[in-house]
Design a protein around this motif. Structure first.
Motif, short mmCIF file in Angstrom:
data_model
loop_
_atom_site.label_atom_id
_atom_site.label_comp_id
_atom_site.label_asym_id
_atom_site.label_seq_id
_atom_site.Cartn_x
_atom_site.Cartn_y
_atom_site.Cartn_z
N ASN A 1 0.82 -1.20 0.00
CA ASN A 1 0.00 0.00 0.00
C ASN A 1 0.86 1.26 0.00
OD1 ASN A 1 -2.56 -0.89 -0.23
ND2 ASN A 1 -2.91 -1.10 1.98
N GLY A 2 2.10 1.13 -0.38
CA GLY A 2 3.03 2.26 -0.34
C GLY A 2 2.62 3.39 -1.25
N VAL A 3 1.95 3.06 -2.35
CA VAL A 3 1.47 4.10 -3.26
C VAL A 3 -0.01 3.84 -3.54
CG1 VAL A 3 1.71 5.17 -5.54
CG2 VAL A 3 3.74 4.32 -4.35
N ILE A 4 -0.84 4.82 -3.23
CA ILE A 4 -2.27 4.69 -3.54
C ILE A 4 -2.62 5.73 -4.59
CG2 ILE A 4 -4.62 4.78 -2.62
CD1 ILE A 4 -3.43 4.22 0.15
N PHE A 5 -3.20 5.26 -5.67
CA PHE A 5 -3.59 6.18 -6.74
C PHE A 5 -5.12 6.22 -6.80
CE2 PHE A 5 -5.21 6.61 -11.08
CZ PHE A 5 -4.71 7.86 -11.40
N GLY A 6 -5.66 7.39 -7.09
CA GLY A 6 -7.12 7.45 -7.23
C GLY A 6 -7.64 8.85 -7.36
N ASP A 7 -8.98 8.95 -7.27
CA ASP A 7 -9.66 10.23 -7.40
C ASP A 7 -9.76 10.89 -6.02
OD1 ASP A 7 -11.30 12.35 -7.87
OD2 ASP A 7 -13.04 11.17 -8.52
N LEU A 8 -9.05 12.00 -5.86
CA LEU A 8 -9.02 12.66 -4.54
C LEU A 8 -10.41 13.15 -4.12
CD1 LEU A 8 -5.81 14.82 -5.12
CD2 LEU A 8 -6.00 13.00 -3.43
N TYR A 9 -11.28 13.44 -5.09
CA TYR A 9 -12.59 13.98 -4.77
C TYR A 9 -13.61 12.90 -4.40
CZ TYR A 9 -11.18 18.47 -6.89
OH TYR A 9 -10.57 19.65 -7.19
N ASP A 10 -13.37 11.69 -4.83
CA ASP A 10 -14.34 10.62 -4.63
C ASP A 10 -14.29 10.12 -3.18
OD1 ASP A 10 -15.90 8.41 -4.61
OD2 ASP A 10 -14.80 7.30 -6.16
N ALA A 11 -15.35 10.40 -2.42
CA ALA A 11 -15.37 10.06 -1.00
C ALA A 11 -15.23 8.56 -0.76
CB ALA A 11 -16.65 10.58 -0.35
N ASN A 12 -15.54 7.77 -1.77
CA ASN A 12 -15.44 6.32 -1.60
C ASN A 12 -14.10 5.75 -2.05
OD1 ASN A 12 -18.13 6.09 -0.68
ND2 ASN A 12 -18.84 6.32 -2.81
N SER A 13 -13.26 6.61 -2.62
CA SER A 13 -11.99 6.08 -3.12
C SER A 13 -11.04 5.80 -1.96
CB SER A 13 -11.35 7.07 -4.09
OG SER A 13 -10.89 8.22 -3.40
N LYS A 14 -10.14 4.87 -2.20
CA LYS A 14 -9.20 4.48 -1.15
C LYS A 14 -8.30 5.65 -0.77
CE LYS A 14 -5.90 0.81 -0.23
NZ LYS A 14 -5.14 -0.30 -0.84
N ILE A 15 -7.90 6.43 -1.78
CA ILE A 15 -6.97 7.54 -1.50
C ILE A 15 -7.67 8.60 -0.65
CG2 ILE A 15 -7.47 8.80 -3.68
CD1 ILE A 15 -4.48 9.60 -3.68
N ASN A 16 -8.92 8.88 -0.96
CA ASN A 16 -9.69 9.86 -0.19
C ASN A 16 -9.85 9.40 1.24
OD1 ASN A 16 -12.23 10.95 0.98
ND2 ASN A 16 -12.24 12.19 -0.89
N GLN A 17 -10.23 8.15 1.39
CA GLN A 17 -10.47 7.64 2.75
C GLN A 17 -9.19 7.56 3.57
OE1 GLN A 17 -12.71 4.02 2.22
NE2 GLN A 17 -14.61 5.14 1.84
N THR A 18 -8.12 7.16 2.91
CA THR A 18 -6.85 7.07 3.64
C THR A 18 -6.38 8.45 4.08
OG1 THR A 18 -6.33 5.24 2.16
CG2 THR A 18 -4.55 6.00 3.60
#
Lengths: 242, 399
Positions: A201-218
Motif C-alpha cells: 500500500n506504499g502508493v495509492i492512486f485514485g480520485d481525490l474527490y471521490d469520498a469512496n476512493s481508497k486515497i480519499n479515505q486514507t
C-alpha cells in the motif's frame, strides 16, 4: 453556443490514447481518431499518496524502472549527467536534528496551481480538467522557463534526437517533458505504471474527490503532507511518513 | 546653435575591418546555432539543472542594456535637457541595436527556434515571459517611430510625446525582464520583486556604458570633434548609475542575510569560495563597480576620456559577470524542497556548469550583431551630429 474544437481543447478533453495518435503525427497526417465517450471533467482530481514508511528502496527503484519502461525515457545515448531526463527519481533525505533517513519517489506533483503552467508563454504547459499537468509537445518552444519555475525539479529537457519512442508517449528533441501520471493508462481505467509497480500500500492512486476512493479515505485517516506546502500549490501527489 | 547631422564616410580600411570582424563573429554564432540545433543541447554545457546558460546571460544583458541606452534620448525629450538633444538619435539607434542582438541570442537558444511563430501567436497572458515578447516587439515599434519623429523635421514637434511614451514603455519593459526572475517563487535565489527596480537601475548603468563607448569610438574613428562638456556630464551620470546598482545589490543581499530561509544561499553562493563567490566579489563588485567608481570620480583622472572609456568597459564586463552570477549561480544553487532536512541522494548540491564554445559564440554573436547594426546604420543614415564640440553642443557655452 457551439464551440469549435481546436487542438488544445482536443488534447485537454479527450483521452491520451487519441492524443497520442494525434501527436505522433509529426509530418504524417492521420485521418482517423478513436472516439471518446468519457470527456475529462473537473469532477475528478487524480492524485497519489506515497507512504514512505511502507516503501523500501527497491520499491522506489521499481517505480523508477516502471516509469522508464512505460514511457521510454532513460536510454538517451549522448546526454550526460544532469542532461539525462528524469521523470521520477529516488530521493534520500536526512533530518538535520534527529538524523532520521527517509526515501521517497519524486516526480511532477500535479499541482492545482502549477507554476509551470503560469509561466509558460505559449500555453504548452497545461493542466487538464482532472488535475493532470501535461506539456503539449506541439506548442512547446523549448524556452525552459517552466523548468525554472517548477519547485520540484520535476521537468526535463530533451537534449538529443530520440529513436524507438513509445507510440503512446511521443517525445521530442528541444521540448520539455515530465511525469504525465501515465495519462494514457489512467484514461483507460488503469493505474500509473509507478503505482502498479508497488504491490504494497506504499502508493495509492485514485480520485481525490471521490469520498469512496481508497486515497480519499486514507487521506482522511492518516497524517499526510505536501512538499513545499508553503507555496500553496495544492499538489495532487501527497506524502506520509516524512 | 543648430545641430547638423551627417552620415559617417565609412570607407576607411578600419571601417571595413570592423564590419568584417563583426561579420565573422556573427557567422560563427550562426554556425554554432546550427551545430547546437542539429545535435541538440547535449553539445552545450547546459543541463536540466542549469537550463539557462551563457546565451541567456548575454541575451538578458543586452536586452537590459538596450532599454538603458534609450535614457540619453529620454533625458533630452522627456526632461528637456538641451545638452543631450544632439545625442538622441544615436541613443535610439544603440537601443534598438542592443535589443536586436539580445533577442537574436534569446530566440536562437530556444529548444525549437523554428517554432518562433508559436510564440508570436499563442499567448498565455498570465506568463510574464509572454508579456515580455509583447513588450520587446512594442519597444521596437515605439523607438522606430521615435527615431522617425526625430529625423523628420515636420514631425519634430511630436518627438516629446512619443519620447514620453517610449520612456514609460522602457520602464515597463525592464520591470518585465526583472520580473522573469522576481516571480520565480520556487527559488530562494530569486523570488523578490526588488529584482524589477534593480533591473531598471542596472539597465541605466549598462546601457549608458555602451552608449559612452560607442560615442567615443565613433567620434574618434570618424575624426569628428567631441567636447568635454558632454563627456563629463555622461561621466557623472554613469557614476550615479553604477553607485545606484551597487546600492540595490547591497540591499538585496543584506535582506537575504537577514532572512533565515535565504541565509544558506548567501553563505553557499557568496561566501564559500566557489566560482560564484569569486565572480561576485572580484568581477561584479570590485572590477565592475568599485574600480569604475574610482576611475569616474578620482580627481587625478577626471576629464580623461580614455579612463572614461576604460570605466565603461569595466561596467560592461562587470554587468555580464553580474548576469552570470544571477542567472547561472541562481540555478546552480539547489531548490530547497525539504526545509530542515539534508538531501543525501537524488538531488541537491551546487551543480557545475562549463559553457561550451558554441554557447559562448552565440552570446558574443548577439553583441556583434548589435555593434554591426550601429556601425552600418551610422554610415547610411545621419545619426551623428557633425560636431559635438563644446561650442556646438553646450547651450551655456561662452565664447
Amino acid at each position: 453556443m457551439n464551440k469549435e474544437l481546436n487542438r488544445r481543447d482536443f488534447l485537454k478533453n479527450t483521452t491520451a490514447v487519441t492524443a497520442g495518435v494525434a501527436t505522433i503525427a509529426s509530418g504524417i497526417t492521420l485521418t482517423t481518431f478513436a472516439a471518446n465517450d468519457n470527456p475529462v471533467t473537473n469532477e475528478k482530481r487524480w492524485g497519489m499518496l506515497v507512504d514512505t514508511n511502507k516503501l523500501t528502496e527497491s520499491n522506489i527503484n521499481d517505480m523508477v524502472n516502471a516509469c522508464q519502461e512505460e514511457n521510454g525515457w532513460g536510454s538517451e545515448i549522448h546526454s550526460t549527467g544532469h542532461q539525462k531526463p528524469s521523470w521520477i527519481k529516488k530521493i534520500k533525505v536526512k533530518d538535520k536534528v534527529t538524523g532520521k533517513i527517509d526515501m521517497l519517489p519524486m516526480m511532477c506533483q500535479h499541482c492545482e496551481h502549477p507554476p509551470c503552467v503560469d509561466v509558460c508563454p505559449t500555453n504548452a504547459s497545461m493542466k487538464r480538467e482532472d488535475g493532470i499537468v501535461l506539456v503539449d509537445k506541439h506548442l512547446c518552444i523549448g524556452c525552459r522557463y517552466c523548468m525554472m519555475a517548477c519547485p520540484y525539479d520535476a521537468r526535463s529537457f530533451v537534449h538529443e534526437d530520440l529513436s524507438n519512442q513509445k507510440e503512446h508517449m511521443p517525445r521530442g528533441k528541444g521540448t520539455v517533458e515530465s511525469c504525465t501520471m501515465c495519462v494514457h493508462r489512467v484514461d483507460k481505467g488503469e493505474m500509473p505504471a509507478c503505482a502498479e509497480a508497488v504491490s504494497s500500500n506504499g502508493v495509492i492512486f485514485g480520485d481525490l474527490y471521490d469520498a469512496n476512493s481508497k486515497i480519499n479515505q486514507t487521506l482522511k485517516k492518516i497524517q499526510s503532507t505536501q512538499i513545499r506546502t508553503d507555496l500553496n500549490l495544492n499538489t495532487g501527489v501527497r506524502y506520509s511518513g516524512i | 546653435m543648430n545641430i547638423r547631422y551627417q552620415q559617417i564616410e565609412g570607407r576607411s580600411l578600419g571601417f571595413y575591418a570592423l564590419v568584417a570582424g563583426l561579420g565573422v563573429l556573427i557567422l560563427t554564432a550562426l554556425g554554432s546555432v546550427y551545430f547546437m540545433e542539429h545535435h541538440g543541447h547535449y553539445v552545450t554545457g547546459m543541463n536540466n539543472r542549469i537550463v539557462w546558460g551563457i546565451p541567456h546571460v548575454f541575451a538578458l544583458f543586452l536586452i537590459i542594456a538596450a532599454s538603458g541606452a534609450l535614457n540619453v534620448a529620454s533625458i533630452a525629450s522627456v526632461f528637456q535637457n538641451k545638452l543631450y538633444k544632439p545625442l538622441s538619435r544615436l541613443s535610439g539607434l544603440v537601443s534598438l541595436a542592443l535589443l536586436a542582438g539580445g533577442l537574436m541570442v534569446l530566440v536562437l537558444d530556444l529548444g525549437r527556434p523554428d517554432r518562433l511563430i508559436v510564440a508570436m501567436t499563442e499567448y498565455n497572458f498570465k506568463s510574464i515571459f509572454a508579456w515580455n515578447i509583447i513588450l520587446y516587439n512594442g519597444f521596437f515599434v515605439i523607438v522606430a517611430v521615435y527615431l522617425w519623429m526625430m529625423f523628420e523635421r515636420r514631425m519634430n514637434k511630436f518627438s516629446r510625446k512619443i519620447g514620453i511614451a517610449a520612456f514609460i514603455w522602457r520602464l515597463v519593459l525592464t520591470t518585465g525582464t526583472g520580473s522573469i526572475f522576481g516571480l520565480l517563487v520556487a527559488r530562494h535565489t530569486y523570488d523578490a520583486m526588488i529584482m524589477a527596480p534593480k533591473f531598471i537601475v542596472m539597465s541605466f548603468s549598462f546601457g549608458l556604458a555602451f552608449f559612452i563607448l560607442i560615442l567615443i569610438a565613433s567620434y574618434k574613428w570618424g575624426d569628428r570633434p567631441l567636447g568635454d562638456v558632454i563627456l563629463n556630464r555622461l561621466r557623472n551620470l554613469l557614476g550615479v548609475f553604477v553607485a545606484a546598482v551597487l546600492y540595490f545589490v547591497i540591499v538585496f543581499h543584506i535582506g537575504n542575510i537577514y532572512l533565515a530561509e535565504n541565509n544558506n544561499v548567501e553563505m553557499i553562493l557568496f561566501a564559500n569560495g566557489s566560482i560564484y563567490t569569486n565572480l561576485f566579489w572580484y568581477g561584479q563588485i570590485i572590477l565592475g563597480s568599485i574600480v569604475p567608481l574610482v576611475l569616474i570620480y578620482h580627481p587625478a583622472v577626471k576629464g580623461n576620456r580614455s579612463v572614461l572609456g576604460l570605466a565603461s568597459i569595466l561596467v560592461i564586463i562587470g554587468g555580464i559577470v553580474q548576469m552570470y552570477v544571477l542567472i547561472v549561480g541562481g540555478q546552480a544553487y539547489p531548490l530547497e524542497m525539504f526545509p530542515g532536512k539534508d538531501i543525501l541522494e537524488g538531488y541537491g548540491g551546487i551543480v557545475a556548469y562549463t559553457p561550451s564554445f558554441p554557447e559562448i559564440a552565440l552570446g558574443v554573436g548577439g553583441l556583434a550583431l548589435a555593434l554591426v547594426v550601429v556601425t552600418l546604420l551610422v554610415k547610411f543614415l545621419p545619426f551623428l551630429p557633425e560636431s559635438l564640440a563644446d561650442k556646438v553642443a553646450d547651450p551655456h557655452h561662452k565664447i
